[in-house]
Design a protein around this motif. Structure first.
Motif, PDB file in Angstrom:
ATOM      1  N   VAL A  62       0.734  -1.278  -0.097  1.00 36.84           N
ATOM      2  CA  VAL A  62      -0.079  -0.034   0.080  1.00 36.84           C
ATOM      3  C   VAL A  62       0.826   1.102  -0.033  1.00 36.84           C
ATOM      4  N   GLN A  63       1.948   1.264   0.910  1.00 37.56           N
ATOM      5  CA  GLN A  63       2.740   2.460   1.058  1.00 37.56           C
ATOM      6  C   GLN A  63       3.701   2.474  -0.339  1.00 37.56           C
ATOM      7  N   LEU A  64       4.142   1.482  -0.969  1.00 39.32           N
ATOM      8  CA  LEU A  64       5.002   1.506  -2.267  1.00 39.32           C
ATOM      9  C   LEU A  64       4.092   2.083  -3.250  1.00 39.32           C
ATOM     10  N   SER A  65       2.867   1.719  -3.245  1.00 42.40           N
ATOM     11  CA  SER A  65       1.924   1.932  -4.429  1.00 42.40           C
ATOM     12  C   SER A  65       1.035   3.205  -4.489  1.00 42.40           C
ATOM     13  N   GLY A  66       0.804   3.627  -3.114  1.00 36.60           N
ATOM     14  CA  GLY A  66      -0.162   4.560  -2.872  1.00 36.60           C
ATOM     15  C   GLY A  66      -1.433   4.369  -3.241  1.00 36.60           C
ATOM     16  N   TYR A  67      -1.723   3.215  -3.402  1.00 38.75           N
ATOM     17  CA  TYR A  67      -3.164   2.819  -3.435  1.00 38.75           C
ATOM     18  C   TYR A  67      -3.811   2.198  -2.150  1.00 38.75           C
TER      19      TYR A  67
END
Length: 101
Positions: free
Chosen positions: A13-18
């Motif tokens: 979630v943190q890496l993708s921003g989704y």
């Protein structure tokens, strides 16, 4: 990415921003949007390049969360969240070429 590199849902979630809901939905087979697909292709390329440097896929998740002097004490994850993934790619380039960073 989660299985191959030991990335938990929170890290993804943190890496993708989704959102967590989107990540769960996609992992269950719902079709991702085109921008999401592009983002995950970019993330996969970056994670694979980092794994090649460490020679251990499972070390990448931990490395992403460790403060790093090369990024002024920020974690690589924080660098990515700020939209500065190019700094990681630059580091990868210099390490691969044998030049000092």
């Amino acid at each position: 990415l989660r299985e191959d590199y030991g990335l938990n849902q929170s890290l993804l979630v943190q890496l993708s921003g989704y959102s967590p809901r989107s990540i769960i939905s996609w992992s269950k087979g719902t079709q991702a949007t085109k921008p999401a697909k592009v983002k995950f292709v970019e993330l996969q390329r970056l994670i694979e390049a980092l794994a090649d440097l460490t020679q251990n896929r499972q070390e990448v998740a931990a490395w992403l969360q460790e403060p790093n002097d090369a990024f002024d004490g920020s974690t690589p994850l924080q660098v990515i969240e700020r939209g500065e993934a190019d700094r990681l790619w630059r580091m990868i380039y210099f390490i691969r070429s044998g030049a000092s960073v």
